[in-house]
Write a protein that holds these residues in place. Structure first.
Motif, PDB file in Angstrom:
ATOM      1  N   THR A 290      -1.450  26.322 -58.681  1.00 29.24           N
ATOM      2  CA  THR A 290      -2.369  27.003 -57.784  1.00 29.24           C
ATOM      3  C   THR A 290      -2.999  28.191 -58.476  1.00 29.24           C
ATOM      4  OG1 THR A 290      -1.052  26.367 -55.865  1.00 29.24           O
ATOM      5  CG2 THR A 290      -2.582  28.188 -55.563  1.00 29.24           C
ATOM      6  N   GLN A 291      -2.175  28.977 -59.169  1.00 25.36           N
ATOM      7  CA  GLN A 291      -2.701  30.124 -59.873  1.00 25.36           C
ATOM      8  C   GLN A 291      -3.667  29.699 -60.968  1.00 25.36           C
ATOM      9  OE1 GLN A 291       0.285  32.606 -61.653  1.00 25.36           O
ATOM     10  NE2 GLN A 291      -1.136  34.307 -61.966  1.00 25.36           N
ATOM     11  N   ALA A 292      -3.334  28.621 -61.666  1.00 28.80           N
ATOM     12  CA  ALA A 292      -4.205  28.139 -62.743  1.00 28.80           C
ATOM     13  C   ALA A 292      -5.537  27.681 -62.180  1.00 28.80           C
ATOM     14  CB  ALA A 292      -3.520  26.999 -63.494  1.00 28.80           C
ATOM     15  N   HIS A 293      -5.484  26.954 -61.041  1.00 28.42           N
ATOM     16  CA  HIS A 293      -6.725  26.462 -60.454  1.00 28.42           C
ATOM     17  C   HIS A 293      -7.573  27.598 -59.896  1.00 28.42           C
ATOM     18  CE1 HIS A 293      -6.171  22.236 -61.048  1.00 28.42           C
ATOM     19  NE2 HIS A 293      -5.023  22.210 -60.391  1.00 28.42           N
TER      20      HIS A 293
ATOM     21  N   ALA B  85     -15.473  19.056 -49.385  1.00 25.43           N
ATOM     22  CA  ALA B  85     -14.778  19.354 -50.644  1.00 25.43           C
ATOM     23  C   ALA B  85     -15.524  18.751 -51.835  1.00 25.43           C
ATOM     24  CB  ALA B  85     -13.353  18.823 -50.581  1.00 25.43           C
ATOM     25  N   LYS B  86     -15.973  17.499 -51.700  1.00 24.84           N
ATOM     26  CA  LYS B  86     -16.704  16.851 -52.799  1.00 24.84           C
ATOM     27  C   LYS B  86     -18.013  17.579 -53.096  1.00 24.84           C
ATOM     28  CE  LYS B  86     -14.760  12.243 -51.932  1.00 24.84           C
ATOM     29  NZ  LYS B  86     -15.028  10.878 -51.417  1.00 24.84           N
ATOM     30  N   SER B  87     -18.700  18.011 -52.038  1.00 26.88           N
ATOM     31  CA  SER B  87     -19.942  18.753 -52.222  1.00 26.88           C
ATOM     32  C   SER B  87     -19.690  20.052 -52.972  1.00 26.88           C
ATOM     33  CB  SER B  87     -20.576  19.051 -50.854  1.00 26.88           C
ATOM     34  OG  SER B  87     -21.667  19.940 -50.989  1.00 26.88           O
ATOM     35  N   LEU B  88     -18.667  20.786 -52.554  1.00 29.52           N
ATOM     36  CA  LEU B  88     -18.357  22.060 -53.195  1.00 29.52           C
ATOM     37  C   LEU B  88     -17.902  21.855 -54.637  1.00 29.52           C
ATOM     38  CD1 LEU B  88     -18.385  25.055 -52.535  1.00 29.52           C
ATOM     39  CD2 LEU B  88     -15.996  24.874 -51.824  1.00 29.52           C
ATOM     40  N   GLN B  89     -17.163  20.777 -54.895  1.00 30.69           N
ATOM     41  CA  GLN B  89     -16.763  20.465 -56.267  1.00 30.69           C
ATOM     42  C   GLN B  89     -17.989  20.235 -57.151  1.00 30.69           C
ATOM     43  OE1 GLN B  89     -13.364  17.607 -54.667  1.00 30.69           O
ATOM     44  NE2 GLN B  89     -13.381  17.583 -56.907  1.00 30.69           N
ATOM     45  N   PHE B  90     -18.971  19.507 -56.620  1.00 25.10           N
ATOM     46  CA  PHE B  90     -20.184  19.228 -57.389  1.00 25.10           C
ATOM     47  C   PHE B  90     -20.960  20.514 -57.668  1.00 25.10           C
ATOM     48  CE2 PHE B  90     -24.706  18.270 -57.712  1.00 25.10           C
ATOM     49  CZ  PHE B  90     -24.721  17.246 -58.639  1.00 25.10           C
ATOM     50  N   ILE B  91     -21.077  21.367 -56.640  1.00 26.84           N
ATOM     51  CA  ILE B  91     -21.861  22.595 -56.767  1.00 26.84           C
ATOM     52  C   ILE B  91     -21.201  23.579 -57.730  1.00 26.84           C
ATOM     53  CG2 ILE B  91     -22.733  24.617 -55.509  1.00 26.84           C
ATOM     54  CD1 ILE B  91     -22.870  22.732 -53.017  1.00 26.84           C
ATOM     55  N   ARG B  92     -19.871  23.670 -57.677  1.00 31.24           N
ATOM     56  CA  ARG B  92     -19.156  24.652 -58.507  1.00 31.24           C
ATOM     57  C   ARG B  92     -18.716  24.094 -59.857  1.00 31.24           C
ATOM     58  NH1 ARG B  92     -21.336  27.398 -55.360  1.00 31.24           N
ATOM     59  NH2 ARG B  92     -20.422  28.512 -53.585  1.00 31.24           N
ATOM     60  N   GLY B  93     -18.707  22.765 -59.998  1.00 36.94           N
ATOM     61  CA  GLY B  93     -18.218  22.181 -61.238  1.00 36.94           C
ATOM     62  C   GLY B  93     -16.727  22.388 -61.409  1.00 36.94           C
TER      63      GLY B  93
ATOM     64  N   ALA C  97      -9.544  27.338 -52.190  1.00 40.09           N
ATOM     65  CA  ALA C  97      -9.546  28.664 -51.560  1.00 40.09           C
ATOM     66  C   ALA C  97     -10.903  28.957 -50.923  1.00 40.09           C
ATOM     67  CB  ALA C  97      -9.194  29.730 -52.591  1.00 40.09           C
ATOM     68  N   GLU C  98     -11.979  28.631 -51.635  1.00 36.48           N
ATOM     69  CA  GLU C  98     -13.315  28.867 -51.088  1.00 36.48           C
ATOM     70  C   GLU C  98     -13.577  27.953 -49.892  1.00 36.48           C
ATOM     71  OE1 GLU C  98     -18.006  29.176 -52.545  1.00 36.48           O
ATOM     72  OE2 GLU C  98     -16.485  28.393 -53.924  1.00 36.48           O
ATOM     73  N   LEU C  99     -13.086  26.730 -49.967  1.00 31.66           N
ATOM     74  CA  LEU C  99     -13.244  25.792 -48.849  1.00 31.66           C
ATOM     75  C   LEU C  99     -12.524  26.307 -47.604  1.00 31.66           C
ATOM     76  CD1 LEU C  99     -14.447  22.970 -48.192  1.00 31.66           C
ATOM     77  CD2 LEU C  99     -12.186  22.025 -48.718  1.00 31.66           C
ATOM     78  N   ASP C 100     -11.328  26.860 -47.792  1.00 33.68           N
ATOM     79  CA  ASP C 100     -10.584  27.430 -46.667  1.00 33.68           C
ATOM     80  C   ASP C 100     -11.366  28.577 -46.030  1.00 33.68           C
ATOM     81  OD1 ASP C 100      -8.578  25.645 -47.206  1.00 33.68           O
ATOM     82  OD2 ASP C 100      -7.285  27.090 -48.235  1.00 33.68           O
ATOM     83  N   LYS C 101     -11.965  29.418 -46.858  1.00 31.59           N
ATOM     84  CA  LYS C 101     -12.745  30.556 -46.346  1.00 31.59           C
ATOM     85  C   LYS C 101     -13.952  30.074 -45.555  1.00 31.59           C
ATOM     86  CE  LYS C 101     -15.291  34.634 -47.911  1.00 31.59           C
ATOM     87  NZ  LYS C 101     -15.785  35.393 -49.089  1.00 31.59           N
TER      88      LYS C 101
ATOM     89  N   SER D  70     -12.479  21.327 -59.891  1.00 33.12           N
ATOM     90  CA  SER D  70     -11.625  20.308 -59.286  1.00 33.12           C
ATOM     91  C   SER D  70     -11.427  20.615 -57.806  1.00 33.12           C
ATOM     92  CB  SER D  70     -10.265  20.275 -59.988  1.00 33.12           C
ATOM     93  OG  SER D  70      -9.583  21.501 -59.751  1.00 33.12           O
ATOM     94  N   ARG D  71     -10.802  19.677 -57.081  1.00 31.54           N
ATOM     95  CA  ARG D  71     -10.530  19.899 -55.651  1.00 31.54           C
ATOM     96  C   ARG D  71      -9.656  21.131 -55.458  1.00 31.54           C
ATOM     97  NH1 ARG D  71     -10.270  17.148 -50.559  1.00 31.54           N
ATOM     98  NH2 ARG D  71      -9.397  18.682 -49.120  1.00 31.54           N
TER      99      ARG D  71
END
Length: 487
Positions: free
Chosen positions: A19-22, A227-235, A243-247, A237-238
């Motif tokens: 988690t910390q690494a991600h 989640a997939k959309s945010l992964q694409f936008i940020r480049g 953390a941003e998805l939770d927010k 992993s899930r």
């Protein structure tokens, strides 16, 4: 714009080390700039449509250049200039509906339909009525894009880049203006329409491959797609976006719990925010900006400026691009109020100089022969100061002042009101200028900018450095103005 209520439970990651690494995952944050830039190519097309009258009016008035059987009248020129605002009055409500029902991405893509229809009408033109209809269709696209595109950019941006991506709207509008100013005077009427269609085609092809916003998917309770959309936008992993998805999910849930109706817009602090925003967009239009854009070449012709009107218009377009690029760099340092006050002062001086020039010219003053540079100087001053304040900031302040729960209702109304004022200004500029003189007409715009100065000084709050909650408390009178509000 809330579609449904739901409760989102954040996904827990069991391995603490991972988690910390991600959470430290860098990703490719430059992607949001590319996606926002592609989204705003549609805005560039609206800039092309807004500035279209500058080179085309001269062609429509010339017997050899007009695609019609006769030159148009001055009254028809007024209608051609103003009818885009009629479409733009209805576009925000269409845009809000599309953004909620089919998504921000498809809302933006579908704006290409009225854009293409407008260009087809311009190419197939048989009479001035078809030009009228084309301008209305373009206006619909303007209203849709001015509503959905800022929403899209805000929802894909990281918190620290939201201001920069939000400033893309004005920057791409002036890119479109510069394109039509640079190409229009040197090609035929029909060739110019094909250039516009090419811009829309590039926009459609590129934006088709861009993602929907995570916020829209969360509103639809589609967590995997978000989640997939945010992964694409940020480049990332899930796990890297979790953390941003939770927010985001928490923000959507809170907004859904505060769903408001139309009457709430006109109550308490909501109404204060609403009328401040409406007055700001009104004075934005009463500054005369659309008169300058719609009739720029005509103004230079009427002024008898020594510089060719087509070249002068290109210079003004380039100045707009430069000034619009500066604004994002200084707005968070100087604050909204300071930039608005500087803008109102500069536009007042520019319009005053322009008004005095035309009054002297109308009265046959001999001093005018030594002042042929003045229209360009005045318009450069006007454009620069408009682009750093009155142009972008009413839209930015709208996003900051209006509470989330009423924003979906209040923003389209305020945007439609903006374009209603734009219609009145552009439709009746020529009759007023004919009645009192072009010089007096520009002085009237200057007086409106003076009014905007005092309204900003006494009423508009400073939002720089304030949280959303602090802004709402300030509007409700629960907290005293900070030192940053006092200029």
């Amino acid at each position: 714009m809330a579609d449904r209520s739901y409760v989102y439970e954040p996904v827990s990651i069991e391995a603490p080390v991972k988690t910390q690494a991600h959470s430290m995952e860098q990703g490719q944050l430059w992607r949001q700039y590319i996606i926002a830039g592609v989204a705003n190519i549609g805005i560039m097309a609206t800039g092309f449509a807004l500035g279209w009258t500058s080179p085309v009016n001269l062609k429509l008035l010339h017997p050899d250049d007009t695609p019609l059987s006769r030159p148009v009248t001055n009254d028809e020129i007024s209608w051609i200039g103003s009818l885009i605002s009629i479409g733009a009055m209805f576009g925000p409500f269409i845009g809000g509906f599309l953004a909620s029902k089919v998504g921000r991405r498809w809302g933006i893509l579908l704006s290409s339909v009225p854009l293409i229809v407008g260009f087809i009408l311009m190419i197939a033109v048989q009479n001035v009525g078809m030009i009228y209809a084309g301008r209305v269709f373009w206006g619909l696209a303007v209203g849709i894009l001015y509503t959905v595109s800022p929403m899209y950019c805000a929802e894909i941006a990281t918190d620290d880049k939201r201001g920069a991506l939000g400033s893309f709207l004005q920057l791409f509008v002036v890119f479109g203006l510069l394109l039509v100013y640079g190409v229009g005077p040197f090609v035929s009427y029909f060739a110019l329409q094909y250039v516009g269609i090419a811009v829309v085609a590039v926009f459609c092809v590129l934006f088709f491959f861009m993602p929907e916003t995570p916020m829209y998917y969360l509103n639809k309770d589609d967590i995997d797609s978000a989640a997939k959309s945010l992964q694409f936008i940020r480049g990332k992993s899930r796990a890297g976006v979790q953390a941003e998805l939770d927010k985001m999910a928490a923000e959507v849930t809170t907004a859904n719990e505060k769903t408001a109706n139309l009457s709430d817009v006109f109550r308490g602090a909501n109404f204060k925010a609403f009328y401040i925003v409406c007055i700001l967009v009104a004075v934005q239009q009463f500054s005369g900006i659309n008169v300058v854009l719609f009739y720029m070449a005509t103004i230079f012709e009427a002024a008898g400026a020594s510089l060719d009107s087509a070249i002068a218009t290109i210079i003004i377009g380039a100045v707009q691009v430069g000034a619009s690029a500066i604004t994002p760099l200084v707005v968070d340092r100087l604050g909204r109020r300071m930039l608005l006050l500087i803008s109102c002062t500069g536009t007042t001086v520019g319009l005053g100089l322009l008004g005095v020039y035309f009054i002297l010219d109308t009265n046959g003053s001999p001093v005018v022969d030594n002042m042929r540079f003045l229209p360009i100087l005045a318009l450069v001053l006007f454009i620069v100061t408009y682009c750093v304040g009155l142009g972008p900031l009413p839209w930015a302040i709208m996003g900051e002042l209006l509470p989330i729960e009423v924003k979906a209702l209040a923003s389209p109304i305020a945007t439609a009101f903006c374009w209603m004022v734009s219609f009145l200004v552009t439709r009746y500029f020529n009759p007023i200028a004919d009645a009192v003189g072009m010089g007096v007409a520009f002085l009237i715009f200057g007086v409106c900018c003076i009014i905007a100065f005092f309204f900003t000084f006494f009423v508009v709050p400073e939002t720089k450095g304030k949280s959303f909650q602090e802004i709402q408390e300030m509007l409700a009178g629960k907290t005293p103005p900070s030192k940053s509000e006092k200029v």
